[in-house]
Every structure is written in structure tokens, then in C-alpha cells.
Design a protein around this motif. Structure first.
Motif, PDB file in Angstrom:
ATOM      1  N   MET A   1      15.554  23.768  17.440  1.00 16.18           N
ATOM      2  CA  MET A   1      15.270  23.438  16.044  1.00 16.18           C
ATOM      3  C   MET A   1      15.704  24.592  15.135  1.00 16.18           C
ATOM      4  O   MET A   1      15.732  25.752  15.553  1.00 16.18           O
ATOM      5  N   ALA A   2      15.991  24.256  13.882  1.00 14.03           N
ATOM      6  CA  ALA A   2      16.440  25.259  12.928  1.00 14.03           C
ATOM      7  C   ALA A   2      15.288  26.158  12.506  1.00 14.03           C
ATOM      8  O   ALA A   2      14.123  25.775  12.552  1.00 14.03           O
ATOM      9  N   ASN A   3      15.632  27.378  12.092  1.00 12.53           N
ATOM     10  CA  ASN A   3      14.630  28.268  11.535  1.00 12.53           C
ATOM     11  C   ASN A   3      14.220  27.804  10.137  1.00 12.53           C
ATOM     12  O   ASN A   3      15.028  27.264   9.387  1.00 12.53           O
ATOM     13  N   ARG A   4      12.947  28.033   9.811  1.00 14.13           N
ATOM     14  CA  ARG A   4      12.437  27.708   8.474  1.00 14.13           C
ATOM     15  C   ARG A   4      12.081  29.024   7.801  1.00 14.13           C
ATOM     16  O   ARG A   4      11.100  29.686   8.158  1.00 14.13           O
ATOM     17  N   ILE A   5      12.896  29.415   6.818  1.00  8.65           N
ATOM     18  CA  ILE A   5      12.760  30.712   6.154  1.00  8.65           C
ATOM     19  C   ILE A   5      12.463  30.465   4.683  1.00  8.65           C
ATOM     20  O   ILE A   5      13.229  29.816   3.969  1.00  8.65           O
ATOM     21  N   HIS A   6      11.339  30.997   4.212  1.00 12.31           N
ATOM     22  CA  HIS A   6      10.975  30.817   2.806  1.00 12.31           C
ATOM     23  C   HIS A   6      12.012  31.491   1.913  1.00 12.31           C
ATOM     24  O   HIS A   6      12.527  32.572   2.245  1.00 12.31           O
ATOM     25  N   PRO A   7      12.334  30.887   0.777  1.00  8.69           N
ATOM     26  CA  PRO A   7      13.394  31.449  -0.082  1.00  8.69           C
ATOM     27  C   PRO A   7      13.091  32.838  -0.636  1.00  8.69           C
ATOM     28  O   PRO A   7      14.017  33.546  -1.049  1.00  8.69           O
ATOM     29  N   THR A   8      11.826  33.253  -0.649  1.00  8.85           N
ATOM     30  CA  THR A   8      11.511  34.603  -1.139  1.00  8.85           C
ATOM     31  C   THR A   8      11.599  35.665  -0.049  1.00  8.85           C
ATOM     32  O   THR A   8      11.487  36.854  -0.338  1.00  8.85           O
ATOM     33  N   ALA A   9      11.785  35.256   1.200  1.00  4.13           N
ATOM     34  CA  ALA A   9      11.901  36.230   2.287  1.00  4.13           C
ATOM     35  C   ALA A   9      13.234  36.964   2.178  1.00  4.13           C
ATOM     36  O   ALA A   9      14.235  36.426   1.699  1.00  4.13           O
ATOM     37  N   VAL A  10      13.250  38.214   2.636  1.00  2.00           N
ATOM     38  CA  VAL A  10      14.469  39.023   2.658  1.00  2.00           C
ATOM     39  C   VAL A  10      14.858  39.257   4.108  1.00  2.00           C
ATOM     40  O   VAL A  10      14.103  39.865   4.870  1.00  2.00           O
ATOM     41  N   ILE A  11      16.023  38.770   4.495  1.00  2.00           N
ATOM     42  CA  ILE A  11      16.544  38.953   5.843  1.00  2.00           C
ATOM     43  C   ILE A  11      17.802  39.805   5.724  1.00  2.00           C
ATOM     44  O   ILE A  11      18.828  39.350   5.218  1.00  2.00           O
ATOM     45  N   GLY A  12      17.721  41.060   6.149  1.00  4.18           N
ATOM     46  CA  GLY A  12      18.820  42.001   5.968  1.00  4.18           C
ATOM     47  C   GLY A  12      19.931  41.812   6.979  1.00  4.18           C
ATOM     48  O   GLY A  12      19.849  40.999   7.917  1.00  4.18           O
ATOM     49  N   GLU A  13      20.987  42.591   6.786  1.00  2.22           N
ATOM     50  CA  GLU A  13      22.079  42.581   7.744  1.00  2.22           C
ATOM     51  C   GLU A  13      21.588  43.140   9.081  1.00  2.22           C
ATOM     52  O   GLU A  13      20.669  43.956   9.142  1.00  2.22           O
ATOM     53  N   GLY A  14      22.223  42.665  10.129  1.00  2.00           N
ATOM     54  CA  GLY A  14      21.873  43.167  11.441  1.00  2.00           C
ATOM     55  C   GLY A  14      20.635  42.527  12.037  1.00  2.00           C
ATOM     56  O   GLY A  14      20.115  43.012  13.051  1.00  2.00           O
TER      57      GLY A  14
END
Length: 239
Positions: A1-14
Motif C-alpha cells: 500500500m502507498a504511504n500516507r504523508i500529511h501535507p505539512t510533514a517535511v521529508i528531507g533528501e536522503g
């Protein structure tokens, strides 16, 4: 299943994500970090920021990942699968090894996993548990609310640490430990029974838990036998 990431979360490079992860509002995850599958990561969680080393680098990691490969250079964060990481938890990256959280752990609100800390499988950290850098928490341990572990600490497999304890030295496998400073007060019979031991097997293992006997030659489930033998054989200066 796909990940569910809230739009305010910050997912950096790496940052490498597996599948079926939930990442809540205002959470910040920076690289190098590798996360497995099926984790629930709540609001305001911080993962992968630099270790709290006064002389260490503090890059703007949410804009670009720190240089280096965790597998080669021993830094970053590695998180397994099916963990529940509650709100306001922080997990810092390592300085000489990856900070690590195993599988099926439950990390409650406000807990802190410092730099170079290794937390094995099926560990419970209650609210506001603080793990100083270079600590190792072995599988099935349960640390009560507001427990504090000195840097370089070692919490044995299946240990139960009472809330508000201050751990300044090693906590033995399947002990019950409480207080400030924390001291062993008994055998974690409930923890052993959950690992498949009957009353007779618990009684046979108890002298070893108390430091007054050797490991029984038989009578332990295979997975538990492997775990306690690894604890028994560990280098005492592993930290």
C-alpha cells in the motif's frame, strides 16, 4: 500500500520509505534515514536531526541530506517495520553507527532516542523516556514513564524498568528494576511467561536472572534461548 504523508510533514533528501507508512502533521524526517513498512509516525515527530554533540556538524538537513552513506560511515537512522512512534518523539542520527529502532516497537509520547542508540525489536518506551547516546535497549524490554537512561546504558532483554527510574548502569535481562538510582528488585515473571515459559521454566531461569547461577541447559524456547545466550555472551565493554 502507498504511504500516507500529511501535507505539512517535511521529508528531507536522503530519506528512504518503505510501504504503508503513516506520517502525521508537522513531522520532520531528514536523511540519511531508512524506514521500513507499516509504521505509524504521529504528529510533531522529529527523526534524523544531528546528534547532540557540541562539536558535531549541524547541517540544514531538511534542505539537503548530509554527505555520506549510513551503511559505510555509520551515521543516520534506520527504522524497521510496524512500529508505533507517538507524537513529539525525537530520534537523532548516529555519529559512529546508525541510530536504530527495530520492528514492532511502541514509542510513546515525548520519548527521546539519542544519537548512536540501538533499540531492538518489540521494545516499549512509555511517555517521556529519555535514552542517552550510545545506549542499547535489547528486545522485549519495557521502560516505564519518564525513565532516564545514562549515555552508554544497556537494558537487557525483557527487562521491566519502573516509571521515574534513573538508570546509571546496566539493567539485567528479565529483571524488574526501579528507583533512583535504579536497582533490580526481582524477576520479570510476566515477561518470561509472555515468552512462553511455564512456572517450572521460570523457576529454573530465575537464578541466572538474579546473577546467582548459569543458564539452564534446556527448557527454553529456541528464540528466547538464542536471545539470552547472546546477552550472556556480550562484551561487557560494548559501549
Amino acid at each position: 500500500m502507498a504511504n500516507r504523508i500529511h501535507p505539512t510533514a517535511v521529508i528531507g533528501e536522503g530519506v528512504e520509505l518503505g510501504d504503508d507508512n503513516v506520517i502525521g502533521p508537522y513531522t520532520v524526517i531528514v536523511g540519511p534515514t531508512r524506514i521500513g513498512d507499516g509504521n505509524w509516525i504521529g504528529p510533531h515527530v522529529t527523526i534524523g536531526t544531528p546528534g547532540e554533540d557540541r562539536g558535531g556538524p549541524h547541517p540544514v538537513a531538511w534542505e539537503s541530506a548530509p554527505a555520506g552513506d549510513p551503511a559505510a560511515d555509520g551515521h543516520g537512522v534506520v527504522i524497521g517495520s510496524r512500529n508505533r512512534i507517538r507524537e513529539y518523539t525525537s530520534i537523532q542520527q548516529g555519529t559512529w553507527r546508525a541510530s536504530a529502532l527495530g520492528d514492532d516497537c511502541y514509542v510513546l509520547r515525548g520519548s527521546h532516542i539519542g544519537h548512536d542508540v540501538v533499540v531492538d525489536d518489540q521494545v516499549t518506551l512509555a511517555c517521556n523516556v529519555l535514552l542517552g547516546g550510545h545506549t542499547h535497549v535489547w528486545s522485549f524490554a519495557n521502560l516505564g514513564m519518564s525513565t532516564v537512561v545514562h549515555q552508554g546504558g544497556s537494558i537487557g532483554p525483557g527487562a521491566m524498568v519502573g516509571m521515574g527510574s534513573a538508570v546509571r548502569r546496566e539493567v539485567g535481562a528479565f529483571t524488574i528494576t526501579v528507583g533512583n538510582p535504579a536497582r533490580a528488585t526481582g524477576v520479570n515473571v510476566v515477561g518470561l511467561s509472555r515468552r512462553g515459559l511455564d512456572e517450572a521454566a521460570v523457576e529454573a531461569l530465575s537464578p541466572w536472572v538474579k546473577g546467582k547461577g548459569d543458564l539452564p541447559a534446556d527448557g527454553l524456547p529456541d528464540d528466547l534461548s538464542t536471545l539470552v545466550k547472546a546477552w550472556d555472551a556480550r562484551p561487557r565493554d560494548e559501549h
